[in-house]
Motif scaffolding. Structure first.
Motif, short mmCIF file in Angstrom:
data_model
loop_
_atom_site.label_atom_id
_atom_site.label_comp_id
_atom_site.label_asym_id
_atom_site.label_seq_id
_atom_site.Cartn_x
_atom_site.Cartn_y
_atom_site.Cartn_z
N VAL A 62 39.32 50.64 40.34
CA VAL A 62 39.47 52.38 41.14
C VAL A 62 38.75 52.54 42.44
CG1 VAL A 62 37.99 54.26 40.21
CG2 VAL A 62 39.12 52.97 37.98
N ALA A 63 37.14 51.64 42.05
CA ALA A 63 36.29 51.78 43.26
C ALA A 63 37.39 51.24 44.39
CB ALA A 63 35.42 50.51 43.54
N ARG A 64 38.24 49.83 44.46
CA ARG A 64 39.17 49.98 45.22
C ARG A 64 38.11 48.90 45.77
NH1 ARG A 64 42.61 54.49 47.51
NH2 ARG A 64 43.71 55.15 45.06
N ARG A 65 37.06 47.70 45.09
CA ARG A 65 36.35 47.00 46.18
C ARG A 65 35.26 46.35 44.89
NH1 ARG A 65 33.00 51.34 46.75
NH2 ARG A 65 31.02 51.53 45.97
N PRO A 66 35.45 44.51 45.26
CA PRO A 66 34.74 44.25 43.81
C PRO A 66 33.42 44.40 43.93
CG PRO A 66 35.15 42.26 46.11
CD PRO A 66 35.57 44.25 46.87
N VAL A 67 33.29 44.41 42.24
CA VAL A 67 32.05 45.26 41.82
C VAL A 67 31.09 44.47 41.14
CG1 VAL A 67 33.18 47.34 42.45
CG2 VAL A 67 32.99 46.16 40.00
N THR A 68 29.81 44.33 40.87
CA THR A 68 29.43 43.56 39.54
C THR A 68 28.59 45.12 38.59
OG1 THR A 68 27.86 42.45 41.23
CG2 THR A 68 26.86 42.50 38.89
N VAL A 69 29.52 44.54 37.34
CA VAL A 69 29.16 45.00 36.18
C VAL A 69 27.79 44.01 35.81
CG1 VAL A 69 30.05 44.88 33.92
CG2 VAL A 69 31.69 45.73 36.07
N PRO A 70 27.37 44.23 35.28
CA PRO A 70 25.47 44.26 34.35
C PRO A 70 26.63 43.95 33.10
CG PRO A 70 25.22 45.74 35.19
CD PRO A 70 26.42 46.08 36.01
N GLU A 71 25.71 42.42 32.41
CA GLU A 71 26.28 41.60 31.23
C GLU A 71 26.11 42.82 30.26
OE1 GLU A 71 24.27 37.60 30.66
OE2 GLU A 71 26.17 36.80 32.42
N LYS A 96 36.24 44.76 30.32
CA LYS A 96 37.00 43.23 30.63
C LYS A 96 38.56 43.47 31.35
CE LYS A 96 39.95 40.71 27.23
NZ LYS A 96 39.81 40.16 25.87
N LYS A 97 38.74 44.71 31.29
CA LYS A 97 39.91 44.65 32.68
C LYS A 97 39.37 45.39 33.97
CE LYS A 97 43.27 44.27 28.93
NZ LYS A 97 43.94 43.17 28.66
N ARG A 98 37.91 45.11 33.72
CA ARG A 98 38.23 45.13 35.64
C ARG A 98 38.58 45.65 35.69
NH1 ARG A 98 38.67 39.06 38.15
NH2 ARG A 98 37.13 38.12 36.27
N GLN A 99 38.24 47.37 35.45
CA GLN A 99 38.39 48.37 35.82
C GLN A 99 38.14 49.31 36.44
OE1 GLN A 99 41.23 50.00 34.88
NE2 GLN A 99 42.53 49.05 33.09
N PHE A 100 36.12 48.90 36.98
CA PHE A 100 35.82 49.82 36.95
C PHE A 100 36.21 49.31 38.81
CE2 PHE A 100 33.34 49.55 33.69
CZ PHE A 100 32.77 50.78 33.90
N ALA A 101 36.84 48.01 39.71
CA ALA A 101 36.44 47.04 40.85
C ALA A 101 38.30 47.98 40.98
CB ALA A 101 37.06 45.81 40.98
#
Length: 216
Positions: A75-84, A68-73
């Protein structure tokens, strides 16, 4: 690779920070993710995938917060796709991993299933972990007790335990001492955090898991 199916890692005891909670925990107590070549977030349940690891506590709320908080993006410092279905996929993969480890223990002669066999192992002090299906009869399960100084795992279904023991369904199982048992306890603890409250508590009521010691 170790007998329990895990790659050897000198860094296994290192601390990592959960991106959702900010808390530090041993890396073996967290779920590792990597960003795939297509910039998709990929669960790394076995901890073998190449790339920078991103760690999250094995709790449904923590994973949902990270998404929800888009923490993966972040930390990765770029747009990422999170599977639903990322959270449910992690739960499914963890369950599969626990089932596989119990199956390995069974093949190694370190696990038994069935009320009478489990009761016998408990009576002789051979059982270090009591396994009971979360959808089994509460009355039936209450007839067996957690091994002294051992563990109780009660958030796998009878179908999952059945798969581990090569049967259609299993309600009661037990694990003896050994490295595989320690691995089952470790991975099952992660799975518990991803299951619903009712599942993780073994049905309608909570059940004590004995002394808080890892089975050896």
């Amino acid at each position: 690779m170790t007998r329990g199916g895990r790659a050897k890692d000198r860094d296994a005891g290192a601390m990592r920070t959960c991106i959702a909670t900010g808390a530090e925990r041993p890396r073996t107590e967290l779920i590792r993710f990597v960003i795939g070549p297509d910039d998709t977030v990929v669960p790394d349940i076995l901890g073998r995938l190449p790339g920078r690891g991103i760690h999250v506590a094995p709790e449904r709320a923590a994973l949902e917060r990270a998404v929800k908080k888009r923490q993966f993006a972040r930390v990765a410092r770029r747009p990422v796709t999170v599977p639903e279905d990322l959270v449910d996929a992690v739960e499914s993969q963890l369950a599969r991993r626990v089932v596989e480890l119990i199956s390995l223990a069974r093949k190694a002669g370190m696990a038994v299933a069935g009320y009478e066999k489990v009761k016998a192992w408990l009576g002789r002090g051979e059982a270090k972990v009591l396994l009971q299906a979360c959808d089994g009869s509460t009355r039936g399960k209450s007839r067996l007790s957690t091994p002294e100084g051992g563990r109780w795992i009660g958030w796998l279904t009878s179908d999952e335990l059945g798969l581990a023991f090569g049967r259609q369904t299993v309600i009661h199982g037990a694990l003896g001492a050994g490295g595989l048992t320690s691995r089952v306890v470790e991975e099952a603890a992660k799975l518990q955090g991803l299951r619903t409250d009712e599942q993780s508590r073994g049905g309608a009521r909570a059940r004590p898991a004995g002394k808080d010691k890892t089975a050896r």
